[in-house]
Design an enzyme around this catalytic site. Structure first.
Site, PDB file in Angstrom:
ATOM      1  CG  ASP A 162      24.637  20.519  -7.547  1.00 32.26           C
ATOM      2  OD1 ASP A 162      24.925  20.199  -6.381  1.00 32.26           O
ATOM      3  OD2 ASP A 162      25.382  20.280  -8.519  1.00 32.26           O
ATOM      4  N   GLY A 186      27.163  20.908 -16.126  1.00 31.44           N
ATOM      5  CA  GLY A 186      27.011  19.509 -16.530  1.00 31.44           C
ATOM      6  C   GLY A 186      25.620  18.963 -16.306  1.00 31.44           C
ATOM      7  CB  CYS A 212      23.131  26.424  -7.882  1.00 30.67           C
ATOM      8  SG  CYS A 212      22.111  27.040  -6.529  1.00 30.67           S
ATOM      9  CB  CYS A 267      29.513  17.415  -4.599  1.00 34.94           C
ATOM     10  SG  CYS A 267      30.785  16.187  -4.992  1.00 34.94           S
ATOM     11  CD  GLU A 276      26.931  30.092 -11.451  1.00 40.11           C
ATOM     12  OE1 GLU A 276      27.610  30.817 -10.696  1.00 40.11           O
ATOM     13  OE2 GLU A 276      26.453  28.989 -11.088  1.00 40.11           O
ATOM     14  N   GLY A 285      26.143  26.441 -12.511  1.00 39.64           N
ATOM     15  CA  GLY A 285      27.558  26.307 -12.843  1.00 39.64           C
ATOM     16  C   GLY A 285      28.197  25.046 -12.250  1.00 39.64           C
TER      17      GLY A 285
END
Length: 497
Positions: free
Chosen positions: A380, A296, A291, A433, A338, A293
């Site tokens: 992620d 970073g 995943c 996150c 992505e 996008g």
């Protein structure tokens, strides 16, 4: 959002001149409300073209981010000063009132100036008709703040901490109650630490930079920051991180050239934890970001894949040396998936200049790869983003508990896909996150509880320099402990054949 010529202003005196910092802050609030814009993406572009001096740009940032973070509190405060519910007020006027209330509550702007400047903003953006209403409401707010000393618990009638600690913290830290409950659960119901975590959400974060391995390094970034007169320090955990206390990172040559980028140190640690965790058996040369996008973490992984400088950990494998996944020229590859075109474009830009990295538009749940073909997989997952509330000020009021109904099944499906894609002996990093247990430990335990071919590793071993990680085996970072976003990472290994 044109500030002049609003309907209903004919015959009124010409719109007042409104100062540009307040107008720009109002435009950010309108874009968030009208178009669902993300303030952390919109505001930098507005400021870059504003021509405002640094002090005024800082004031715009404080007003816009502050009013968005405190939106629920500001609405509650305004509700005490108006006879009609705040949510029935015309949205452009409501956003102006929020900015005025925020100045009265949280800034050093004198009350008279805060009221007058907001009235000018209302006149310029909504016309003459609501000016008297706005003036009366803000004067009442100013009086109430003066009478209570700005104490939120008194202003908004918060419950006493002793009888309802969650409700009290929700009011005084300007968070929805359900988020306070989530943070408290994640911190083991330690209410003192819960308060600290919530307060950290309202603290201006430092700008974190990452030096792309093989293209820049921490010392170079620090030297460039010193040359530009920026206050910088090495990140305490990632060997590639630099933290800036204000200033424009785009002024640094390494950032301008793509040799470095803005990336929270917590995100860097996720990539490092995966890279440092040994695989078992012979590597096949493929790492997948399921995943990817906006790119970073993929870019850092790609740099680690090829970094032979000795300045960082590289990729660790058994029995290969930990300095690298494979020797240069061996064809080791990072594949970034992505599904959305816009984000895939961002990933491609992040990976520009990385010769062993590829971007493919694909859903991670149906990766165009054979099962068991990857050595490492980073997943992620899309999440509530509750770990980045200090950087995304509007998110705390935009998210609702019901979002989990769609997110958790997606997160579980992506983790299952990652485990199927990795080879026996390979490693998967599951990251979010968010500190929400439903998105973190519960997803991992639910998925691994149904598989006999997976072992949960102690993720703390991949981040030995990071303190305050608790008893493991998962890693949960926190703004108030680590100065990073509240990233979660679990490391899993497919059992060797």
């Amino acid at each position: 959002m044109s500030p002049a010529g609003s309907p209903g202003t004919r015959g009124a005196r010409p719109p007042a001149a409104v100062d540009r910092p307040r107008l720009l802050a109002w435009e950010v609030l309108r874009a968030v409300d009208e178009r669902g814009s993300y303030a952390n993406l919109l505001l930098p572009s507005l400021l870059a073209g504003s021509g405002l001096p640094a002090r005024d740009r800082g004031f715009v940032t404080e007003l816009a981010y502050g009013a968005l973070r405190a939106q629920g509190t500001l609405d509650g405060l305004l509700d005490t000063a108006t006879s009609r519910p705040v949510h029935d007020i015309d949205p452009p006027l409501r956003d102006a009132l929020r900015l005025g209330a925020y100045q009265l509550l949280r800034t050093r702007v004198p009350a008279r100036a805060a009221v007058a400047s907001t009235v000018d903003l209302v006149r310029a953006t909504s016309g003459e008709r609501p000016v008297r209403f706005a003036n009366a409401v803000l004067r009442r707010v100013a009086t109430r703040i003066a009478e209570t000393g700005g104490d939120l618990a008194t202003l908004l009638g918060a419950p006493r901490f002793e009888t309802d600690p969650i409700g009290h913290l929700a009011v005084v830290t300007t968070h929805p109650r359900w988020i306070v409950e989530v943070v408290a659960e994640a911190l083991g119901d330690d209410l003192d630490e819960t308060r600290a975590a919530l307060v950290a959400d309202d603290t201006r974060p430092a700008v974190h930079l990452v030096a792309r391995p093989g293209r820049s390094d921490q010392n170079r970034l620090l030297a460039e920051a010193a040359e530009e007169g920026l206050d910088a320090a090495a990140g305490p955990y990632s060997p590639y991180a630099v933290r800036l206390d204000g200033g424009d990172p785009a002024r640094l040559p390494a950032v301008a050239s793509g040799a470095a980028a803005v990336q929270d140190e917590g995100s860097q640690l996720v990539a490092l934890a995966l890279a440092r965790t040994p695989t078992v058996g012979r590597d096949r040369g493929l790492t997948v970001d399921l995943c990817a996008g906006p790119g970073g973490k993929a870019a850092l992984l790609a740099g680690l894949l090829t970094d032979r400088s000795g300045g960082g950990p590289g990729f660790s494998s058994q029995p290969a040396a930990p300095a690298g996944l494979a020797a240069p020229g061996s064809g080791a590859t990072l594949l970034a998936l992505e599904p959305r075109a816009t984000r895939a474009g961002l990933v491609a830009r992040s990976l520009a200049g990385e010769p062993r990295a590829w971007v493919v538009r694909a859903d991670g749940r149906a990766a165009p790869l054979p099962a068991g073909s990857a050595d490492r997989v980073l997943v992620d997952v899309p999440c509530t983003g509750l770990g980045a509330l200090r950087r995304r000020p509007e998110a705390r009021w935009r998210r609702i508990p019901g979002d989990l109904a769609a997110l958790v099944p997606l997160q579980s499906a992506l983790l299952v896909a990652a485990l199927d894609l990795v080879r026996p002996g390979g490693v998967v990093a599951y990251a979010t996150c968010s500190p929400h247990p439903a998105e973190t430990v519960e997803v991992v335990r639910q998925v691994t509880g149904q598989r006999v071919d997976v072992s949960v590793l102690d993720a703390r071993l991949g981040l030995p320099e990071v303190d305050g990680l608790g008893s493991g085996p998962f890693v949960q970072l926190w703004p108030h402990r680590h100065g990073t976003d509240a990233m979660f990472v679990a490391l899993l290994r497919r059992n060797p054949d």
